[in-house]
Design a protein around this motif. Sequence first.
Motif, mmCIF file in Angstrom:
data_model
loop_
_atom_site.group_PDB
_atom_site.id
_atom_site.type_symbol
_atom_site.label_atom_id
_atom_site.label_comp_id
_atom_site.label_asym_id
_atom_site.label_seq_id
_atom_site.Cartn_x
_atom_site.Cartn_y
_atom_site.Cartn_z
ATOM 1 N N VAL A 12 -7.264 6.670 -2.302
ATOM 2 C CA VAL A 12 -7.766 5.300 -2.402
ATOM 3 C C VAL A 12 -9.170 5.280 -3.005
ATOM 4 C CG1 VAL A 12 -8.321 3.206 -1.092
ATOM 5 C CG2 VAL A 12 -6.234 4.496 -0.563
ATOM 6 N N GLU A 13 -9.998 6.254 -2.671
ATOM 7 C CA GLU A 13 -11.329 6.342 -3.297
ATOM 8 C C GLU A 13 -11.202 6.489 -4.816
ATOM 9 O OE1 GLU A 13 -13.336 9.669 -1.473
ATOM 10 O OE2 GLU A 13 -13.268 8.734 0.510
ATOM 11 N N LEU A 14 -10.307 7.361 -5.265
ATOM 12 C CA LEU A 14 -10.122 7.576 -6.700
ATOM 13 C C LEU A 14 -9.548 6.333 -7.385
ATOM 14 C CD1 LEU A 14 -8.675 11.210 -6.718
ATOM 15 C CD2 LEU A 14 -10.963 10.497 -7.448
ATOM 16 N N LEU A 15 -8.666 5.636 -6.706
ATOM 17 C CA LEU A 15 -8.071 4.420 -7.276
ATOM 18 C C LEU A 15 -9.089 3.285 -7.345
ATOM 19 C CD1 LEU A 15 -5.340 3.320 -8.329
ATOM 20 C CD2 LEU A 15 -5.024 2.349 -6.039
ATOM 21 N N VAL A 23 -1.610 -3.928 -6.498
ATOM 22 C CA VAL A 23 -1.515 -2.472 -6.427
ATOM 23 C C VAL A 23 -0.157 -2.068 -5.863
ATOM 24 C CG1 VAL A 23 -2.503 -0.382 -5.406
ATOM 25 C CG2 VAL A 23 -4.005 -2.252 -6.117
ATOM 26 N N LEU A 24 0.479 -1.126 -6.519
ATOM 27 C CA LEU A 24 1.737 -0.552 -6.074
ATOM 28 C C LEU A 24 1.460 0.757 -5.345
ATOM 29 C CD1 LEU A 24 4.890 -0.184 -6.199
ATOM 30 C CD2 LEU A 24 4.508 0.922 -8.426
ATOM 31 N N GLU A 25 2.088 0.922 -4.170
ATOM 32 C CA GLU A 25 2.089 2.243 -3.538
ATOM 33 C C GLU A 25 3.529 2.720 -3.461
ATOM 34 O OE1 GLU A 25 0.850 5.091 0.167
ATOM 35 O OE2 GLU A 25 0.737 2.934 0.510
ATOM 36 N N VAL A 26 3.795 3.852 -4.088
ATOM 37 C CA VAL A 26 5.119 4.457 -4.070
ATOM 38 C C VAL A 26 5.137 5.527 -2.989
ATOM 39 C CG1 VAL A 26 6.833 5.748 -5.401
ATOM 40 C CG2 VAL A 26 5.419 4.008 -6.519
ATOM 41 N N GLY A 27 6.167 5.485 -2.137
ATOM 42 C CA GLY A 27 6.252 6.420 -1.025
ATOM 43 C C GLY A 27 5.250 6.041 0.053
ATOM 44 N N CYS A 28 5.281 4.791 0.467
ATOM 45 C CA CYS A 28 4.242 4.258 1.362
ATOM 46 C C CYS A 28 4.243 4.883 2.752
ATOM 47 C CB CYS A 28 4.360 2.743 1.479
ATOM 48 S SG CYS A 28 5.908 2.163 2.222
ATOM 49 N N GLY A 29 5.341 5.491 3.161
ATOM 50 C CA GLY A 29 5.378 6.125 4.473
ATOM 51 C C GLY A 29 4.963 5.167 5.575
ATOM 52 N N HIS A 30 4.098 5.627 6.450
ATOM 53 C CA HIS A 30 3.640 4.821 7.587
ATOM 54 C C HIS A 30 2.650 3.725 7.203
ATOM 55 C CE1 HIS A 30 5.180 8.353 9.797
ATOM 56 N NE2 HIS A 30 5.525 7.437 10.662
ATOM 57 N N GLY A 31 2.263 3.657 5.938
ATOM 58 C CA GLY A 31 1.377 2.589 5.488
ATOM 59 C C GLY A 31 -0.099 2.878 5.640
ATOM 60 N N ILE A 32 -0.458 4.145 5.713
ATOM 61 C CA ILE A 32 -1.863 4.515 5.904
ATOM 62 C C ILE A 32 -2.692 4.161 4.666
ATOM 63 C CG2 ILE A 32 -3.446 6.433 6.316
ATOM 64 C CD1 ILE A 32 -1.045 7.712 7.927
ATOM 65 N N LEU A 77 13.275 -1.166 -9.246
ATOM 66 C CA LEU A 77 12.752 -2.487 -8.902
ATOM 67 C C LEU A 77 12.157 -3.208 -10.105
ATOM 68 C CD1 LEU A 77 10.906 -1.736 -5.544
ATOM 69 C CD2 LEU A 77 13.006 -3.059 -5.839
ATOM 70 N N ASP A 78 12.272 -4.534 -10.095
ATOM 71 C CA ASP A 78 11.580 -5.365 -11.070
ATOM 72 C C ASP A 78 10.235 -5.716 -10.441
ATOM 73 O OD1 ASP A 78 10.692 -7.121 -12.982
ATOM 74 O OD2 ASP A 78 12.239 -8.630 -12.614
ATOM 75 N N LEU A 79 9.184 -5.049 -10.866
ATOM 76 C CA LEU A 79 7.877 -5.171 -10.222
ATOM 77 C C LEU A 79 6.893 -6.055 -10.970
ATOM 78 C CD1 LEU A 79 7.602 -1.420 -9.247
ATOM 79 C CD2 LEU A 79 7.931 -3.329 -7.667
ATOM 80 N N GLY A 80 7.226 -6.460 -12.171
ATOM 81 C CA GLY A 80 6.270 -7.236 -12.955
ATOM 82 C C GLY A 80 5.135 -6.339 -13.428
ATOM 83 N N ALA A 81 4.004 -6.951 -13.748
ATOM 84 C CA ALA A 81 2.837 -6.209 -14.239
ATOM 85 C C ALA A 81 1.838 -6.031 -13.113
ATOM 86 C CB ALA A 81 2.200 -6.951 -15.402
ATOM 87 N N LEU A 82 1.342 -4.817 -12.947
ATOM 88 C CA LEU A 82 0.425 -4.475 -11.865
ATOM 89 C C LEU A 82 -0.869 -3.885 -12.416
ATOM 90 C CD1 LEU A 82 3.194 -2.798 -9.734
ATOM 91 C CD2 LEU A 82 2.138 -5.002 -9.240
ATOM 92 N N ASP A 83 -1.932 -4.042 -11.635
ATOM 93 C CA ASP A 83 -3.236 -3.530 -12.046
ATOM 94 C C ASP A 83 -3.388 -2.038 -11.803
ATOM 95 O OD1 ASP A 83 -4.526 -6.115 -12.735
ATOM 96 O OD2 ASP A 83 -4.118 -6.527 -10.624
ATOM 97 N N ALA A 84 -2.741 -1.538 -10.758
ATOM 98 C CA ALA A 84 -2.955 -0.141 -10.375
ATOM 99 C C ALA A 84 -1.784 0.326 -9.512
ATOM 100 C CB ALA A 84 -4.270 -0.006 -9.608
ATOM 101 N N ALA A 85 -1.696 1.644 -9.349
ATOM 102 C CA ALA A 85 -0.664 2.225 -8.492
ATOM 103 C C ALA A 85 -1.155 3.550 -7.932
ATOM 104 C CB ALA A 85 0.633 2.430 -9.262
ATOM 105 N N LEU A 86 -0.584 3.921 -6.798
ATOM 106 C CA LEU A 86 -0.869 5.229 -6.230
ATOM 107 C C LEU A 86 0.350 5.763 -5.516
ATOM 108 C CD1 LEU A 86 -2.934 5.190 -2.949
ATOM 109 C CD2 LEU A 86 -1.990 3.110 -3.910
ATOM 110 N N ARG A 113 -4.803 1.495 -13.707
ATOM 111 C CA ARG A 113 -5.026 2.845 -13.185
ATOM 112 C C ARG A 113 -3.861 3.319 -12.322
ATOM 113 N NH1 ARG A 113 -7.910 -0.792 -11.584
ATOM 114 N NH2 ARG A 113 -8.115 -0.315 -9.377
ATOM 115 N N LEU A 114 -3.737 4.635 -12.293
ATOM 116 C CA LEU A 114 -2.721 5.297 -11.483
ATOM 117 C C LEU A 114 -3.339 6.549 -10.883
ATOM 118 C CD1 LEU A 114 0.225 5.913 -10.575
ATOM 119 C CD2 LEU A 114 0.569 6.941 -12.825
#
Length: 161
Positions: A12-15, A23-32, A77-86, A113-114
């Motif tokens: 998250v610091e790097l993003l 912002v998209l998070e792929v593999g969100c797990g527990h949501g930390i 998924l149809d996600l549209g346009a996003l500013d960033a992802a991690l 950014r990604l």
Amino acid sequence: MAAIARRHRWAVELLAPKPGEAVLEVGCGHGIATGLVLAAGANVVAVDRSEKMVAACIKRNAGAGRLTAFESDFETLDLGALDAALAVNVDFPRHEDRGWARKFGDVIKPGGRLVLVLEAPTIRTADRFAMAAAAALAGVGFRVDTELEQGIVAVRAERIG
């Protein structure tokens, strides 16, 4: 609540999410990491293949608002346009390629950014991940660099115009 692992904080610091960004998070797990991005004021689309993890992410971040979560492969998924992802500890290059790099290229806006972070068990694993992820992302229109810190590798990418 347990301390937040370095891999999540560093991703998250790097993003560096900004208020109001999508912002998209792929593999969100527990949501930390999701929670850290929400705390920065961004809107989050969280995706995980596990119904149990999506439910945990929603529960952990219930009061934050600005969260949309899906149980799915993000590539479909149809996600549209996003500013960033991690993605944290999602080793895309290690598994069957479902078009993950191309999908990031499709959904991240130009200038977006990604950040992919992997806590690697060995330097060999970190090198393999960084080299393969960087090559795949460069091939779909990202400017890429990598960093290694305390046994964690990060691939940072910016979508070129």
